[in-house]
Design a protein around this motif. Structure first.
Motif, PDB file in Angstrom:
ATOM      1  N   UNK A  33      -9.492 -41.593 -17.967  1.00 25.78           N
ATOM      2  CA  UNK A  33      -8.334 -42.489 -18.035  1.00 25.78           C
ATOM      3  C   UNK A  33      -7.690 -42.656 -16.659  1.00 25.78           C
ATOM      4  N   UNK A  34      -7.582 -41.557 -15.916  1.00 28.48           N
ATOM      5  CA  UNK A  34      -6.999 -41.637 -14.575  1.00 28.48           C
ATOM      6  C   UNK A  34      -7.855 -42.485 -13.652  1.00 28.48           C
ATOM      7  N   UNK A  35      -9.161 -42.343 -13.745  1.00 22.65           N
ATOM      8  CA  UNK A  35     -10.058 -43.131 -12.896  1.00 22.65           C
ATOM      9  C   UNK A  35      -9.934 -44.619 -13.200  1.00 22.65           C
ATOM     10  N   UNK A  36      -9.879 -44.958 -14.486  1.00 22.46           N
ATOM     11  CA  UNK A  36      -9.727 -46.367 -14.857  1.00 22.46           C
ATOM     12  C   UNK A  36      -8.371 -46.910 -14.406  1.00 22.46           C
ATOM     13  N   UNK A  37      -7.343 -46.079 -14.442  1.00 21.11           N
ATOM     14  CA  UNK A  37      -6.027 -46.507 -13.963  1.00 21.11           C
ATOM     15  C   UNK A  37      -6.039 -46.742 -12.451  1.00 21.11           C
ATOM     16  N   UNK A  38      -6.747 -45.888 -11.723  1.00 26.97           N
ATOM     17  CA  UNK A  38      -6.751 -45.992 -10.263  1.00 26.97           C
ATOM     18  C   UNK A  38      -7.542 -47.196  -9.762  1.00 26.97           C
ATOM     19  N   UNK A  39      -8.529 -47.659 -10.528  1.00 26.40           N
ATOM     20  CA  UNK A  39      -9.293 -48.835 -10.107  1.00 26.40           C
ATOM     21  C   UNK A  39      -8.804 -50.098 -10.796  1.00 26.40           C
ATOM     22  N   UNK A  40      -7.726 -49.966 -11.583  1.00 27.28           N
ATOM     23  CA  UNK A  40      -7.191 -51.118 -12.297  1.00 27.28           C
ATOM     24  C   UNK A  40      -6.524 -52.089 -11.328  1.00 27.28           C
ATOM     25  N   UNK A  41      -6.507 -53.360 -11.716  1.00 31.66           N
ATOM     26  CA  UNK A  41      -5.814 -54.385 -10.923  1.00 31.66           C
ATOM     27  C   UNK A  41      -4.315 -54.398 -11.193  1.00 31.66           C
ATOM     28  N   UNK A  42      -3.876 -53.631 -12.208  1.00 34.63           N
ATOM     29  CA  UNK A  42      -2.457 -53.529 -12.518  1.00 34.63           C
ATOM     30  C   UNK A  42      -1.814 -52.550 -11.541  1.00 34.63           C
ATOM     31  N   UNK A  43      -0.838 -53.012 -10.787  1.00 38.81           N
ATOM     32  CA  UNK A  43      -0.212 -52.197  -9.740  1.00 38.81           C
ATOM     33  C   UNK A  43       0.503 -50.983 -10.314  1.00 38.81           C
ATOM     34  N   UNK A  44       1.167 -51.147 -11.478  1.00 37.16           N
ATOM     35  CA  UNK A  44       1.894 -50.036 -12.074  1.00 37.16           C
ATOM     36  C   UNK A  44       0.949 -48.939 -12.526  1.00 37.16           C
ATOM     37  N   UNK A  45      -0.147 -49.314 -13.191  1.00 32.09           N
ATOM     38  CA  UNK A  45      -1.108 -48.322 -13.642  1.00 32.09           C
ATOM     39  C   UNK A  45      -1.754 -47.605 -12.457  1.00 32.09           C
ATOM     40  N   UNK A  46      -2.044 -48.347 -11.398  1.00 37.51           N
ATOM     41  CA  UNK A  46      -2.632 -47.743 -10.208  1.00 37.51           C
ATOM     42  C   UNK A  46      -1.653 -46.760  -9.564  1.00 37.51           C
ATOM     43  N   UNK A  47      -0.371 -47.109  -9.546  1.00 41.48           N
ATOM     44  CA  UNK A  47       0.648 -46.231  -8.967  1.00 41.48           C
ATOM     45  C   UNK A  47       0.778 -44.946  -9.778  1.00 41.48           C
ATOM     46  N   UNK A  48       0.791 -45.075 -11.109  1.00 41.87           N
ATOM     47  CA  UNK A  48       0.906 -43.896 -11.977  1.00 41.87           C
ATOM     48  C   UNK A  48      -0.298 -42.972 -11.787  1.00 41.87           C
ATOM     49  N   UNK A  55      -2.376 -42.763  -9.200  1.00 48.19           N
ATOM     50  CA  UNK A  55      -2.384 -42.174  -7.860  1.00 48.19           C
ATOM     51  C   UNK A  55      -1.349 -41.065  -7.739  1.00 48.19           C
ATOM     52  N   UNK A  56      -0.161 -41.276  -8.296  1.00 44.15           N
ATOM     53  CA  UNK A  56       0.888 -40.260  -8.248  1.00 44.15           C
ATOM     54  C   UNK A  56       0.465 -38.997  -8.983  1.00 44.15           C
ATOM     55  N   UNK A  57      -0.143 -39.183 -10.141  1.00 47.89           N
ATOM     56  CA  UNK A  57      -0.614 -38.017 -10.909  1.00 47.89           C
ATOM     57  C   UNK A  57      -1.617 -37.212 -10.090  1.00 47.89           C
ATOM     58  N   UNK A  58      -2.609 -37.886  -9.536  1.00 50.72           N
ATOM     59  CA  UNK A  58      -3.658 -37.188  -8.789  1.00 50.72           C
ATOM     60  C   UNK A  58      -3.070 -36.448  -7.589  1.00 50.72           C
ATOM     61  N   UNK A  59      -2.189 -37.105  -6.840  1.00 53.20           N
ATOM     62  CA  UNK A  59      -1.629 -36.484  -5.636  1.00 53.20           C
ATOM     63  C   UNK A  59      -0.733 -35.299  -5.964  1.00 53.20           C
ATOM     64  N   UNK A  60      -0.048 -35.339  -7.100  1.00 50.95           N
ATOM     65  CA  UNK A  60       0.845 -34.238  -7.470  1.00 50.95           C
ATOM     66  C   UNK A  60       0.057 -33.046  -8.005  1.00 50.95           C
ATOM     67  N   UNK A  61      -0.763 -33.270  -9.029  1.00 53.68           N
ATOM     68  CA  UNK A  61      -1.433 -32.159  -9.703  1.00 53.68           C
ATOM     69  C   UNK A  61      -2.592 -31.599  -8.884  1.00 53.68           C
ATOM     70  N   UNK A  62      -3.167 -32.393  -8.003  1.00 56.64           N
ATOM     71  CA  UNK A  62      -4.267 -31.889  -7.193  1.00 56.64           C
ATOM     72  C   UNK A  62      -3.776 -30.982  -6.071  1.00 56.64           C
ATOM     73  N   UNK A  63      -2.549 -31.157  -5.630  1.00 55.50           N
ATOM     74  CA  UNK A  63      -2.045 -30.421  -4.474  1.00 55.50           C
ATOM     75  C   UNK A  63      -1.126 -29.260  -4.845  1.00 55.50           C
ATOM     76  N   UNK A  64      -0.980 -28.964  -6.126  1.00 56.06           N
ATOM     77  CA  UNK A  64      -0.220 -27.802  -6.581  1.00 56.06           C
ATOM     78  C   UNK A  64      -1.221 -26.761  -7.075  1.00 56.06           C
ATOM     79  N   UNK A  65      -1.155 -25.512  -6.573  1.00 55.91           N
ATOM     80  CA  UNK A  65      -2.116 -24.489  -7.017  1.00 55.91           C
ATOM     81  C   UNK A  65      -2.134 -24.347  -8.528  1.00 55.91           C
TER      82      UNK A  65
END
Length: 377
Positions: free
Chosen positions: A99-114, A116-126
């Motif tokens: 679901x995150x991958x489909x959101x990140x490649x989506x043409x919808x700016x809001x879905x792409x923002x959500x 990207x924010x999820x990945x950057x937050x949860x990937x960088x917290x131990x």
């Protein structure tokens, strides 16, 4: 003789034999020195302790274990706990990652923002901090008497999540899982007239098998479903998901999904745009293009990286020891403190993870071999 030593094949073989001999001698010397040191210190060795009773309970297990259980039974329960949270993490993290991958490649700016924010937050917290965070939230729920109720069927409290469950024994669950595997192999050779009929038939057969086990695998006076009920200061009946299990599952799933999402996104954007445009020209909807073109082709590209991430997530279950989840690592640690059989238990710990992770790697490699395009090495 001169020709033999000048042969490149002979030299390569000789170097390999010499390397194997040196490694074997090193391992043999380590074993001899280790046994000598252990004997000098008067430490008992061997696996005879596995038949001794532990004397301590396990807070959560899929099998019936207690203070009178042997080390073999307790270690097996810990291994099952690790496999339970590990495989559930792989399933949930894969679905969420897709679901995150489909959101990140989506043409919808809001879905792409959500996404990207999820990945950057949860990937960088131990991951251990995320597990601690969810454990703190779950343990601060109200007590059993003030538990949050959902239609008087499910309850949320600081004791965990209590859910209704079918009245099936462990043997029935094992039969159901084996039956599902048999159904899958049976339908593999079945070629229906209509395409896409295998999955509905598999689901129908699995539901029928579950119904038969539910009706025949219980005693006459036992209800079909066990519903949790509050009695005193605790809930009885149903199935209880302890805060330790839930926190570890949520933390690993959210953390793993951020990495899996990036792996899947890389596979999705690697698909040739011409194939997607061809699907659109044939009148396929965006869902059909993703379902029949993009995801199958991307799956081949992302499978090797996905295998590594799956193995890492399975090893990541060991962080559960920080919050008291009785996984295989925690059970082995406690067993070492109680029995003193350090070397044997560490060998069992490493052997258990090697078997589980090698099985995952073997299955993924087998899948990769089956799905690779013909003519590709």
């Amino acid at each position: 003789m001169t020709k033999l030593f000048t042969s490149q094949k002979f030299r390569r073989t000789a170097v390999q034999v010499l390397f194997v001999a040196v490694v074997a001698m090193f391992i043999l010397a380590t074993i001899i020195v280790g046994r000598t040191n252990i004997a000098d210190q008067g430490i008992a060795t061997g696996f005879g302790f596995l038949n001794q009773t532990t004397g301590w309970p396990v807070s959560f297990s899929l099998t019936d274990v207690g203070p009178r259980s042997t080390y073999t039974q307790v270690l097996f329960a810990g291994l099952l706990n690790t496999m339970l949270v590990g495989f559930m993490t792989l399933i949930f993290a894969t679905v969420l990652g897709l679901l995150l991958a489909l959101m990140r490649i989506s043409s919808n700016s809001l879905m792409k923002l959500v996404g990207t924010t999820y990945v950057e937050v949860f990937r960088n917290v131990p991951v251990i901090l995320q597990v601690f965070f969810w454990y703190a939230i779950l343990t601060h729920f109200p007590g059993p008497r003030q538990a949050y109720s959902l239609a008087d069927m499910a309850f949320f409290s600081n004791r965990g999540l209590m859910l209704p469950a079918p009245s099936l024994s462990g043997l029935d669950v094992a039969i159901f899982l084996i039956g599902c595997v048999a159904i899958g192999f049976g339908l593999k050779s079945f070629k229906p007239k209509k395409s896409g009929l295998r999955l509905p038939l598999a689901i129908l057969a699995a539901v029928a098998l579950f119904g038969v086990l539910l009706l025949t695998g219980r005693e006459a006076d036992v209800p079909l479903w066990s519903v949790p009920e509050l009695k005193g200061l605790r809930f009885v009946g149903g199935v209880s998901l302890k805060p330790e299990f839930s926190a570890l599952l949520i933390g690993l799933t959210l953390f793993g999904a951020s990495y899996i999402g990036e792996i899947i996104r890389g596979g999705l954007i690697s698909v040739d745009k011409g194939k997607l445009e061809a699907g659109s020209a044939l009148g396929m909807s965006p869902f059909q293009i993703n379902r029949y073109i993009r995801i199958p082709l991307a799956f081949r590209a992302m499978l090797p990286s996905l295998s590594n991430q799956y193995i890492w997530l399975m090893k990541g279950t060991t962080v559960g020891i920080a919050i008291g989840y009785p996984d295989y690592f925690a059970i082995v640690s406690t067993s070492i403190n109680q029995s003193g059989q350090t070397m044997e238990l560490l060998a069992l710990l490493m052997g258990g993870f090697i078997v589980v992770n090698y099985s995952i790697g073997f299955a993924m490699n087998l899948l990769n071999t089956r799905l690779k395009l013909k003519g590709r090495s």
